[in-house]
Enzyme design. Structure first.
Site, PDB file in Angstrom:
ATOM      1  N   PRO A 120     -14.941  13.152 -44.814  1.00 58.66           N
ATOM      2  CA  PRO A 120     -15.535  14.137 -43.894  1.00 58.66           C
ATOM      3  C   PRO A 120     -14.826  15.482 -44.039  1.00 58.66           C
ATOM      4  O   PRO A 120     -13.601  15.524 -44.175  1.00 58.66           O
ATOM      5  CB  PRO A 120     -15.262  13.547 -42.505  1.00 58.66           C
ATOM      6  N   GLU A 121     -15.590  16.561 -44.014  1.00 60.28           N
ATOM      7  CA  GLU A 121     -14.981  17.885 -44.094  1.00 60.28           C
ATOM      8  C   GLU A 121     -14.806  18.435 -42.678  1.00 60.28           C
ATOM      9  O   GLU A 121     -15.193  17.788 -41.700  1.00 60.28           O
ATOM     10  CB  GLU A 121     -15.822  18.779 -45.016  1.00 60.28           C
TER      11      GLU A 121
ATOM     12  N   LYS B 212      -9.008  18.983 -40.933  1.00 64.07           N
ATOM     13  CA  LYS B 212      -9.501  17.609 -40.906  1.00 64.07           C
ATOM     14  C   LYS B 212      -8.742  16.754 -39.897  1.00 64.07           C
ATOM     15  O   LYS B 212      -8.927  15.537 -39.869  1.00 64.07           O
ATOM     16  CB  LYS B 212      -9.405  17.007 -42.306  1.00 64.07           C
TER      17      LYS B 212
ATOM     18  N   ARG C 184       1.711  22.748 -40.691  1.00 64.92           N
ATOM     19  CA  ARG C 184       1.582  22.421 -42.122  1.00 64.92           C
ATOM     20  C   ARG C 184       0.187  22.722 -42.660  1.00 64.92           C
ATOM     21  O   ARG C 184      -0.062  22.574 -43.858  1.00 64.92           O
ATOM     22  CB  ARG C 184       1.899  20.937 -42.359  1.00 64.92           C
TER      23      ARG C 184
ATOM     24  N   ASN D 285     -14.646  18.721 -50.679  1.00 62.79           N
ATOM     25  CA  ASN D 285     -15.231  18.761 -52.008  1.00 62.79           C
ATOM     26  C   ASN D 285     -16.607  19.420 -52.067  1.00 62.79           C
ATOM     27  O   ASN D 285     -16.944  20.054 -53.052  1.00 62.79           O
ATOM     28  CB  ASN D 285     -15.315  17.326 -52.531  1.00 62.79           C
TER      29      ASN D 285
ATOM     30  N   ARG E 291     -10.905  15.029 -57.257  1.00 64.66           N
ATOM     31  CA  ARG E 291     -12.296  14.831 -56.873  1.00 64.66           C
ATOM     32  C   ARG E 291     -13.187  15.545 -57.880  1.00 64.66           C
ATOM     33  O   ARG E 291     -12.771  16.513 -58.524  1.00 64.66           O
ATOM     34  CB  ARG E 291     -12.561  15.407 -55.461  1.00 64.66           C
TER      35      ARG E 291
END
Ligand SMILES: [Zn+2]
Length: 276
Positions: free
Chosen positions: A2-3, A52, A125, A166, A264
């Protein structure tokens, strides 16, 4: 995987189902039993996303941190009034349940309780997230401009940019005709700014519609629908490059290529995409 738009949409759905309420929190599968016991019965204040990562704030400075990884799913379903809570099916790591709604989490790579300080460390981060109003694109640019890695690789690095995965990377590089293998340090600042602004435009359409929209006609249609306040209806799933290996480029007719970049499959048109 999932993006970011999926996680932001999930945060929105969890907030609207549970915010201000004290859901029952359980781990039907048992692997999150201790964490669930810590959160059970506390008021759920809000849910929020950074890239995410999903964070759910409970009263008493208790935080739930979820990352879905490649195969995780977190589904929010409504339960009609008067009906019993549906049984948990499969490996449900975490369930939130309240009169009216049930949310089941399966297969995440992270499902943990955190303190506010630990949440701040996770966020520190992450690169800027185009879906967050306060995001600073210059932080990403500072990493891109000295990057020896390709721009396609940098776009997938969550320390550079949070939330892009991706599909968005292949599509946004196509939309701006950028050669995906150019190292970050060859990318012009105006190119980077155009990519960022495009993500700021496109990703909210993903949150609103639940789909990644990049093809111009679909983007224009859904933007017009949202402006009119109607339910977005994008039509069939279409992309410029993503998963179109061997097919004709919609713009020039060349063959769409693929190669593995940052673990990917990247998809691009070598004829259209040359810009730095
Ligand atoms: Zn082309």
């Amino acid at each position: 995987m999932p993006e970011g738009h999926t996680i932001h949409r999930l945060a929105r759905d969890l907030s609207s189902a549970f915010a201000g309420r004290a859901p029952r929190v359980t781990s039907p599968q048992g692997r999150f039993a201790d964490g669930a016991a810590l959160l059970d019965g506390a008021v759920l204040e809000s849910a929020d996303a950074w890239g995410k990562h999903l964070f759910v704030d409970f009263a008493g400075e208790r935080r739930l941190h979820v990352h879905l990884g490649l195969i995780g799913r977190f589904t929010v379903t409504s339960v009609p009034e008067g009906e019993p809570e549906p049984p948990a099916r499969g490996q449900v790591r975490l369930r939130l349940a309240d009169a009216g709604s049930v949310a089941d989490l399966r297969g995440p790579i992270v499902c943990a309780t955190r303190t506010p300080d630990e949440v701040a460390e996770v966020i520190a981060r992450q690169g800027p997230d185009p879906l967050r109003a306060e995001a600073d694109p210059d932080r990403a640019w500072a990493m891109v401009r000295r990057g020896r890695r390709s721009v396609a690789e940098l776009l997938m690095d969550q320390k550079v940019l949070a939330g892009v995965g991706n599909v968005y990377r292949s599509e946004v590089l196509f939309r701006h005709r950028v050669g995906p293998m150019h190292p970050g340090q060859r990318i012009k600042r105006q190119t980077w700014e155009a990519i960022w602004e495009d993500l700021v435009r496109l990703m909210p359409l993903g949150v609103a519609s639940g789909r990644i929209l990049t093809v111009k006609e679909q983007v224009d249609r859904v933007e017009a629908q949202l402006a009119r306040g109607v339910q977005p209806c994008p039509g069939p799933r279409r992309y410029y490059a993503y998963k179109r290996t061997g097919q004709e480029c919609l713009r020039c007719g060349s063959t769409i290529r693929t190669a593995v970049v940052a673990g990917r499959n990247l998809f691009w048109c070598a004829n259209c995409q040359r810009r730095t």
